[in-house]
Design a protein around this motif. Structure first.
Motif, PDB file in Angstrom:
ATOM      1  N   GLY A  79       0.826  -1.208   0.000  1.00 29.21           N
ATOM      2  CA  GLY A  79       0.000   0.000   0.000  1.00 29.21           C
ATOM      3  C   GLY A  79       0.856   1.251   0.000  1.00 29.21           C
ATOM      4  O   GLY A  79       2.060   1.221   0.277  1.00 29.21           O
ATOM      5  N   ASN A  80       0.207   2.383  -0.336  1.00 29.38           N
ATOM      6  CA  ASN A  80       0.888   3.677  -0.325  1.00 29.38           C
ATOM      7  C   ASN A  80       2.128   3.681  -1.230  1.00 29.38           C
ATOM      8  O   ASN A  80       3.168   4.237  -0.865  1.00 29.38           O
ATOM      9  CB  ASN A  80       1.255   4.055   1.117  1.00 29.38           C
ATOM     10  CG  ASN A  80       1.524   5.539   1.264  1.00 29.38           C
ATOM     11  OD1 ASN A  80       1.038   6.334   0.465  1.00 29.38           O
ATOM     12  ND2 ASN A  80       2.305   5.900   2.265  1.00 29.38           N
ATOM     13  N   ALA A  81       2.006   3.034  -2.407  1.00 27.91           N
ATOM     14  CA  ALA A  81       3.098   2.986  -3.410  1.00 27.91           C
ATOM     15  C   ALA A  81       4.379   2.385  -2.843  1.00 27.91           C
ATOM     16  O   ALA A  81       5.490   2.772  -3.226  1.00 27.91           O
ATOM     17  CB  ALA A  81       3.345   4.364  -4.009  1.00 27.91           C
ATOM     18  N   THR A  82       4.210   1.438  -1.925  1.00 30.24           N
ATOM     19  CA  THR A  82       5.350   0.819  -1.245  1.00 30.24           C
ATOM     20  C   THR A  82       5.282  -0.693  -1.441  1.00 30.24           C
ATOM     21  O   THR A  82       4.203  -1.268  -1.538  1.00 30.24           O
ATOM     22  CB  THR A  82       5.300   1.155   0.260  1.00 30.24           C
ATOM     23  OG1 THR A  82       5.349   2.575   0.400  1.00 30.24           O
ATOM     24  CG2 THR A  82       6.453   0.536   1.031  1.00 30.24           C
ATOM     25  N   ALA A  83       6.448  -1.328  -1.523  1.00 29.48           N
ATOM     26  CA  ALA A  83       6.496  -2.792  -1.597  1.00 29.48           C
ATOM     27  C   ALA A  83       7.640  -3.308  -0.745  1.00 29.48           C
ATOM     28  O   ALA A  83       8.649  -2.619  -0.543  1.00 29.48           O
ATOM     29  CB  ALA A  83       6.676  -3.264  -3.034  1.00 29.48           C
ATOM     30  N   GLU A  84       7.440  -4.519  -0.271  1.00 22.98           N
ATOM     31  CA  GLU A  84       8.505  -5.226   0.429  1.00 22.98           C
ATOM     32  C   GLU A  84       9.230  -6.107  -0.588  1.00 22.98           C
ATOM     33  O   GLU A  84       8.585  -6.777  -1.402  1.00 22.98           O
ATOM     34  CB  GLU A  84       7.906  -6.064   1.550  1.00 22.98           C
ATOM     35  CG  GLU A  84       8.946  -6.628   2.475  1.00 22.98           C
ATOM     36  CD  GLU A  84       8.338  -7.373   3.652  1.00 22.98           C
ATOM     37  OE1 GLU A  84       8.951  -8.374   4.060  1.00 22.98           O
ATOM     38  OE2 GLU A  84       7.272  -6.968   4.124  1.00 22.98           O
ATOM     39  N   ALA A 111       9.656   1.163 -10.051  1.00 23.52           N
ATOM     40  CA  ALA A 111       9.247   2.546 -10.308  1.00 23.52           C
ATOM     41  C   ALA A 111       8.511   2.674 -11.638  1.00 23.52           C
ATOM     42  O   ALA A 111       7.449   3.289 -11.709  1.00 23.52           O
ATOM     43  CB  ALA A 111      10.471   3.450 -10.305  1.00 23.52           C
ATOM     44  N   THR A 112       9.075   2.080 -12.707  1.00 22.12           N
ATOM     45  CA  THR A 112       8.547   2.355 -14.045  1.00 22.12           C
ATOM     46  C   THR A 112       7.351   1.475 -14.395  1.00 22.12           C
ATOM     47  O   THR A 112       6.417   1.925 -15.047  1.00 22.12           O
ATOM     48  CB  THR A 112       9.640   2.133 -15.101  1.00 22.12           C
ATOM     49  OG1 THR A 112      10.120   0.792 -14.996  1.00 22.12           O
ATOM     50  CG2 THR A 112      10.794   3.101 -14.897  1.00 22.12           C
ATOM     51  N   ARG A 113       7.352   0.222 -13.989  1.00 16.05           N
ATOM     52  CA  ARG A 113       6.284  -0.702 -14.373  1.00 16.05           C
ATOM     53  C   ARG A 113       5.182  -0.772 -13.322  1.00 16.05           C
ATOM     54  O   ARG A 113       4.013  -0.975 -13.653  1.00 16.05           O
ATOM     55  CB  ARG A 113       6.874  -2.100 -14.604  1.00 16.05           C
ATOM     56  CG  ARG A 113       5.875  -3.103 -15.143  1.00 16.05           C
ATOM     57  CD  ARG A 113       6.524  -4.452 -15.368  1.00 16.05           C
ATOM     58  NE  ARG A 113       7.451  -4.467 -16.482  1.00 16.05           N
ATOM     59  CZ  ARG A 113       8.214  -5.524 -16.811  1.00 16.05           C
ATOM     60  NH1 ARG A 113       8.144  -6.631 -16.088  1.00 16.05           N
ATOM     61  NH2 ARG A 113       9.038  -5.466 -17.831  1.00 16.05           N
ATOM     62  N   HIS A 114       5.577  -0.625 -12.049  1.00 14.52           N
ATOM     63  CA  HIS A 114       4.601  -0.833 -10.980  1.00 14.52           C
ATOM     64  C   HIS A 114       4.237   0.446 -10.234  1.00 14.52           C
ATOM     65  O   HIS A 114       3.418   0.397  -9.312  1.00 14.52           O
ATOM     66  CB  HIS A 114       5.125  -1.891 -10.000  1.00 14.52           C
ATOM     67  CG  HIS A 114       5.424  -3.198 -10.675  1.00 14.52           C
ATOM     68  ND1 HIS A 114       4.432  -4.001 -11.211  1.00 14.52           N
ATOM     69  CD2 HIS A 114       6.600  -3.820 -10.952  1.00 14.52           C
ATOM     70  CE1 HIS A 114       4.996  -5.067 -11.762  1.00 14.52           C
ATOM     71  NE2 HIS A 114       6.299  -4.984 -11.625  1.00 14.52           N
ATOM     72  N   GLY A 115       4.840   1.567 -10.623  1.00 13.66           N
ATOM     73  CA  GLY A 115       4.457   2.854 -10.039  1.00 13.66           C
ATOM     74  C   GLY A 115       4.764   2.985  -8.555  1.00 13.66           C
ATOM     75  O   GLY A 115       4.094   3.734  -7.842  1.00 13.66           O
ATOM     76  N   LEU A 116       5.773   2.269  -8.095  1.00 15.58           N
ATOM     77  CA  LEU A 116       6.106   2.309  -6.666  1.00 15.58           C
ATOM     78  C   LEU A 116       7.066   3.466  -6.371  1.00 15.58           C
ATOM     79  O   LEU A 116       7.849   3.877  -7.225  1.00 15.58           O
ATOM     80  CB  LEU A 116       6.743   0.982  -6.242  1.00 15.58           C
ATOM     81  CG  LEU A 116       5.821  -0.238  -6.379  1.00 15.58           C
ATOM     82  CD1 LEU A 116       6.611  -1.523  -6.201  1.00 15.58           C
ATOM     83  CD2 LEU A 116       4.677  -0.174  -5.368  1.00 15.58           C
ATOM     84  N   ALA A 163      12.745   7.449  -7.426  1.00 14.13           N
ATOM     85  CA  ALA A 163      12.279   8.588  -8.205  1.00 14.13           C
ATOM     86  C   ALA A 163      12.743   8.368  -9.625  1.00 14.13           C
ATOM     87  O   ALA A 163      13.820   7.819  -9.864  1.00 14.13           O
ATOM     88  CB  ALA A 163      12.854   9.880  -7.655  1.00 14.13           C
ATOM     89  N   THR A 164      11.932   8.775 -10.601  1.00 15.34           N
ATOM     90  CA  THR A 164      12.312   8.586 -12.002  1.00 15.34           C
ATOM     91  C   THR A 164      12.294   9.925 -12.734  1.00 15.34           C
ATOM     92  O   THR A 164      11.516  10.814 -12.400  1.00 15.34           O
ATOM     93  CB  THR A 164      11.335   7.635 -12.728  1.00 15.34           C
ATOM     94  OG1 THR A 164      10.001   8.113 -12.534  1.00 15.34           O
ATOM     95  CG2 THR A 164      11.448   6.226 -12.193  1.00 15.34           C
ATOM     96  N   ASP A 165      13.178  10.028 -13.751  1.00 16.26           N
ATOM     97  CA  ASP A 165      13.096  11.202 -14.606  1.00 16.26           C
ATOM     98  C   ASP A 165      12.120  10.905 -15.751  1.00 16.26           C
ATOM     99  O   ASP A 165      11.513   9.840 -15.799  1.00 16.26           O
ATOM    100  CB  ASP A 165      14.498  11.606 -15.113  1.00 16.26           C
ATOM    101  CG  ASP A 165      15.131  10.529 -15.981  1.00 16.26           C
ATOM    102  OD1 ASP A 165      14.401   9.662 -16.494  1.00 16.26           O
ATOM    103  OD2 ASP A 165      16.363  10.555 -16.133  1.00 16.26           O
ATOM    104  N   ARG A 166      11.990  11.843 -16.696  1.00 13.41           N
ATOM    105  CA  ARG A 166      10.980  11.671 -17.755  1.00 13.41           C
ATOM    106  C   ARG A 166      11.265  10.479 -18.657  1.00 13.41           C
ATOM    107  O   ARG A 166      10.364   9.946 -19.281  1.00 13.41           O
ATOM    108  CB  ARG A 166      10.908  12.939 -18.599  1.00 13.41           C
ATOM    109  CG  ARG A 166      10.140  14.022 -17.903  1.00 13.41           C
ATOM    110  CD  ARG A 166       9.936  15.172 -18.822  1.00 13.41           C
ATOM    111  NE  ARG A 166       9.609  16.363 -18.060  1.00 13.41           N
ATOM    112  CZ  ARG A 166       9.637  17.569 -18.545  1.00 13.41           C
ATOM    113  NH1 ARG A 166       9.991  17.771 -19.794  1.00 13.41           N
ATOM    114  NH2 ARG A 166       9.314  18.590 -17.812  1.00 13.41           N
TER     115      ARG A 166
END
Ligand SMILES: CC(C)(COP(=O)(O)OP(=O)(O)OC[C@H]1O[C@@H](n2cnc3c(N)ncnc32)[C@H](O)[C@@H]1OP(=O)(O)O)[C@@H](O)C(=O)NCCC(=O)NCCS
Length: 172
Positions: A79-84, A111-116, A163-166
């Motif tokens: 939850g909350n864009a977090t994963a273990e 970050a890129t595929r799962h939006g975490l 964090a990801t850039d464009r």
């Protein structure tokens, strides 16, 4: 080149072979899965696929060109864009940076595929290899972990903020 693949039904036999071949090795780092895991492996594999389909996590296997499983790398969404994060790598490729490189790749996918935005991992104090992997992949210790989470052993939570850039490159 080994490839990080999303868990599929047809990985079952190669994963079972990996877990059996490395069972004693893994038990020197972390708690053994127990006989029941191996006796009911097909049920467990099916359950993982169901969990993944339901969006509870993203489970990856590192597969060699000949189909052998070299490692497992899991994201369990909390939850909350977090994963273990959880991972294990075959003994015969140990110490070559496989875990470190693949955890870094997992961070990128997270970050890129799962939006975490945040990844966390609990590791026992005595699991120095895992602490090295996490540190080399950009995680930092953030506090004590409940021993219940680590088979009764004392340990720490490690965390990495993503964090990801464009272009989709993980920048931190
Ligand atoms: C932890 C694990 C994933 C490491 O896999 P790996 O591919 O060998 O890891 P890497 O080669 O990327 O890095 C291992 C690092 O640990 C170090 N290391 C390995 N065994 C060690 C030990 N017994 N004591 C101290 N350091 C150790 C290596 O020297 C290396 O660090 P370095 O690059 O600074 O030299 C693997 O041992 C494993 O699957 N263990 C069982 C499952 C597990 O513990 N999972 C983590 C749960 S939190």
């Amino acid at each position: 080149m080994p490839e990080l693949q999303r868990l599929r039904a047809d990985h079952a036999q190669a994963i079972l072979a990996f877990e059996l071949a490395n069972r004693a090795y893994f038990a020197t780092f972390i708690s053994d899965r127990g006989d029941d895991y191996f006796d009911r492996f097909t049920d467990r594999h099916d359950a993982l696929l169901t969990e993944q389909d339901a969006g509870a996590g993203a489970y990856y296997v590192l597969v060699a060109e000949d189909g052998e499983v070299l490692g497992r790398f899991n994201l369990i969404f909390t939850g909350n864009a977090t994963a273990e994060v959880g991972y294990r790598v075959a003994q015969h490729v140990a110490g070559r940076g496989v875990a470190t490189a693949t955890v870094r790749e997992l961070c990128r996918l997270a970050a890129t595929r799962h939006g975490l935005r945040t990844l966390r991992a609990a590791t026992a104090h005595r699991n120095v290899a895992s602490q090295r992997v996490l540190t080399k992949a950009g995680f930092v210790p953030v506090g004590p972990a409940d021993p219940d989470h680590l088979g009764g052993k004392p340990g720490s939570w490690y965390q990495r903020d993503l964090a990801t850039d464009r272009a989709g490159t993980v920048t931190t």
